[in-house]
Design an enzyme around this catalytic site. Structure first.
Site, PDB file in Angstrom:
ATOM      1  N   PHE A  44     -16.419 -17.037 -11.819  1.00 49.59           N
ATOM      2  CA  PHE A  44     -15.336 -16.070 -11.690  1.00 49.59           C
ATOM      3  C   PHE A  44     -15.040 -15.871 -10.208  1.00 49.59           C
ATOM      4  O   PHE A  44     -15.907 -15.494  -9.429  1.00 49.59           O
ATOM      5  CB  PHE A  44     -15.684 -14.739 -12.351  1.00 49.59           C
ATOM      6  CG  PHE A  44     -14.491 -13.854 -12.494  1.00 49.59           C
ATOM      7  CD1 PHE A  44     -13.601 -14.029 -13.547  1.00 49.59           C
ATOM      8  CD2 PHE A  44     -14.207 -12.877 -11.550  1.00 49.59           C
ATOM      9  CE1 PHE A  44     -12.469 -13.250 -13.670  1.00 49.59           C
ATOM     10  CE2 PHE A  44     -13.072 -12.089 -11.662  1.00 49.59           C
ATOM     11  CZ  PHE A  44     -12.210 -12.275 -12.728  1.00 49.59           C
ATOM     12  N   ARG A  59      -7.834  -8.721  -4.063  1.00 50.68           N
ATOM     13  CA  ARG A  59      -6.649  -9.582  -3.964  1.00 50.68           C
ATOM     14  C   ARG A  59      -6.308  -9.886  -2.502  1.00 50.68           C
ATOM     15  O   ARG A  59      -5.680 -10.891  -2.200  1.00 50.68           O
ATOM     16  CB  ARG A  59      -5.436  -8.890  -4.609  1.00 50.68           C
ATOM     17  CG  ARG A  59      -5.527  -8.734  -6.118  1.00 50.68           C
ATOM     18  CD  ARG A  59      -4.159  -8.362  -6.679  1.00 50.68           C
ATOM     19  NE  ARG A  59      -4.246  -7.809  -8.025  1.00 50.68           N
ATOM     20  CZ  ARG A  59      -4.274  -8.534  -9.140  1.00 50.68           C
ATOM     21  NH1 ARG A  59      -4.259  -9.853  -9.069  1.00 50.68           N
ATOM     22  NH2 ARG A  59      -4.335  -7.949 -10.318  1.00 50.68           N
ATOM     23  N   GLU A  62       1.082 -20.390 -10.617  1.00 51.77           N
ATOM     24  CA  GLU A  62      -0.049 -19.604 -11.114  1.00 51.77           C
ATOM     25  C   GLU A  62      -1.167 -19.548 -10.079  1.00 51.77           C
ATOM     26  O   GLU A  62      -1.277 -20.432  -9.217  1.00 51.77           O
ATOM     27  CB  GLU A  62      -0.603 -20.240 -12.397  1.00 51.77           C
ATOM     28  CG  GLU A  62      -0.160 -19.550 -13.671  1.00 51.77           C
ATOM     29  CD  GLU A  62      -0.797 -18.165 -13.871  1.00 51.77           C
ATOM     30  OE1 GLU A  62      -1.255 -17.533 -12.889  1.00 51.77           O
ATOM     31  OE2 GLU A  62      -0.824 -17.716 -15.022  1.00 51.77           O
ATOM     32  N   ASP A  63      -1.985 -18.520 -10.173  1.00 52.22           N
ATOM     33  CA  ASP A  63      -3.180 -18.461  -9.332  1.00 52.22           C
ATOM     34  C   ASP A  63      -4.258 -19.388  -9.886  1.00 52.22           C
ATOM     35  O   ASP A  63      -4.890 -20.127  -9.161  1.00 52.22           O
ATOM     36  CB  ASP A  63      -3.692 -17.012  -9.216  1.00 52.22           C
ATOM     37  CG  ASP A  63      -3.852 -16.309 -10.554  1.00 52.22           C
ATOM     38  OD1 ASP A  63      -3.497 -16.888 -11.611  1.00 52.22           O
ATOM     39  OD2 ASP A  63      -4.335 -15.165 -10.565  1.00 52.22           O
ATOM     40  N   ASP A  67      -7.194 -21.080 -16.423  1.00 56.53           N
ATOM     41  CA  ASP A  67      -8.574 -20.888 -16.871  1.00 56.53           C
ATOM     42  C   ASP A  67      -8.662 -21.395 -18.316  1.00 56.53           C
ATOM     43  O   ASP A  67      -8.862 -22.584 -18.538  1.00 56.53           O
ATOM     44  CB  ASP A  67      -8.887 -19.393 -16.719  1.00 56.53           C
ATOM     45  CG  ASP A  67     -10.316 -19.022 -17.061  1.00 56.53           C
ATOM     46  OD1 ASP A  67     -11.208 -19.858 -16.878  1.00 56.53           O
ATOM     47  OD2 ASP A  67     -10.551 -17.879 -17.502  1.00 56.53           O
TER      48      ASP A  67
HETATM   49  P1  IMP Z   1      -5.909 -18.111 -18.712  1.00 63.84           P
HETATM   50  O1  IMP Z   1      -7.296 -17.901 -19.278  1.00 63.84           O
HETATM   51  O2  IMP Z   1      -5.699 -19.539 -18.288  1.00 63.84           O
HETATM   52  O3  IMP Z   1      -4.884 -17.628 -19.676  1.00 63.84           O
HETATM   53  O4  IMP Z   1      -5.819 -17.242 -17.410  1.00 63.84           O
HETATM   54  C1  IMP Z   1      -5.271 -15.976 -17.443  1.00 63.84           C
HETATM   55  C2  IMP Z   1      -5.323 -15.281 -16.130  1.00 63.84           C
HETATM   56  O5  IMP Z   1      -6.618 -14.771 -15.970  1.00 63.84           O
HETATM   57  C3  IMP Z   1      -5.069 -16.067 -14.854  1.00 63.84           C
HETATM   58  O6  IMP Z   1      -3.720 -16.219 -14.540  1.00 63.84           O
HETATM   59  C4  IMP Z   1      -5.757 -15.156 -13.844  1.00 63.84           C
HETATM   60  O7  IMP Z   1      -4.870 -14.149 -13.416  1.00 63.84           O
HETATM   61  C5  IMP Z   1      -6.904 -14.598 -14.641  1.00 63.84           C
HETATM   62  N1  IMP Z   1      -8.151 -15.305 -14.319  1.00 63.84           N
HETATM   63  C6  IMP Z   1      -8.707 -16.363 -14.931  1.00 63.84           C
HETATM   64  N2  IMP Z   1      -9.841 -16.748 -14.332  1.00 63.84           N
HETATM   65  C7  IMP Z   1      -9.997 -15.911 -13.286  1.00 63.84           C
HETATM   66  C8  IMP Z   1     -10.978 -15.812 -12.231  1.00 63.84           C
HETATM   67  O8  IMP Z   1     -11.962 -16.562 -12.100  1.00 63.84           O
HETATM   68  N3  IMP Z   1     -10.766 -14.804 -11.337  1.00 63.84           N
HETATM   69  C9  IMP Z   1      -9.706 -13.942 -11.399  1.00 63.84           C
HETATM   70  N4  IMP Z   1      -8.779 -14.026 -12.349  1.00 63.84           N
HETATM   71  C10 IMP Z   1      -8.920 -14.989 -13.281  1.00 63.84           C
HETATM   72 MG    MG Z   2      -2.544 -14.909 -13.294  1.00 61.22          MG
END
Ligand code: IMP
Ligand code: MG
Length: 174
Positions: free
Chosen positions: A150, A163, A97-98, A101
């Site tokens: 963010f 990106r 994963e990147d 969050d």
């Molecule tokens: P989750 O909230 O953990 O489900 O994250 C979902 C997705 O939101 C991640 O895989 C990212 O692709 C995107 N995301 C969450 N936080 C950020 C951020 O700070 N910048 C860019 N993308 C984000």
């Molecule tokens: Mg992602």
């Protein structure tokens, strides 16, 4: 409204940490049947660099998910837009994963993958924002813990932009 980028994690720092993670994974998965699952689109650059630091036999597959609109808040609903190309039964899966969050995306993927009977499932994420966690996700291989900002770059986007940045930065809107 103008957007300004401030560097948070440099390309050199990312490179050094990715090397360490690749080495660790190579040791841990020596006798396993390793399949990396790169979660698109955000992890494609990290995954490409990570697997080149892995010196054992491995495979890679891709999973398209959507959990975000054009804003910066998760919708909480995770939609699979492109499924894996092969079964993962009896494989040792590392989800790449990147960023973790809220954790909702990875939690959903872990639940989904468990129904497919892999031998093991672990998580490797470039970034982790623990302040925003809504479910507890153990990140087995973690690049960097970051504060609640963010971020963009190195695969991560804001409204599909940034990106291509070689570093991770914060978008400041003024
Ligand atoms: P989750 O909230 O953990 O489900 O994250 C979902 C997705 O939101 C991640 O895989 C990212 O692709 C995107 N995301 C969450 N936080 C950020 C951020 O700070 N910048 C860019 N993308 C984000
Ligand atoms: Mg992602």
């Amino acid at each position: 409204m103008t957007e300004r980028l401030v560097e948070m994690i440099s390309a050199d720092q990312i490179r050094a940490r990715t090397k360490e993670l690749g080495k660790q994974i190579s040791e841990d998965y020596k006798d396993k049947d390793l399949v990396f699952v790169s979660v698109l689109k955000g992890s494609f650059i990290f995954a490409a660099d990570l697997i080149r630091e892995v010196d054992i036999t491995c495979r890679i597959d891709f999973l398209g998910v959507r959990s975000y609109g054009a804003g910066t808040e998760t919708s909480g609903v995770v939609q699979i837009t492109n499924d894996l190309s092969r079964p993962i039964a009896d494989k040792d899966v590392v989800i790449v994963e990147d960023i973790v969050d809220t954790g909702l995306t990875v939690a959903h993927l872990m639940d989904l993958f468990r129904t497919r009977n892999p031998r093991s499932v672990k998580v490797c994420s470039l970034l982790h924002k623990p302040a925003r966690a809504r479910v507890h996700i153990p990140v087995d291989y973690l690049g960097f813990t970051i504060e609640d900002k963010f971020v963009v770059g190195y695969g991560l986007d804001f409204d599909e932009k940034y990106r291509n940045l070689p570093y991770v930065g914060i978008v400041e809107r003024t």
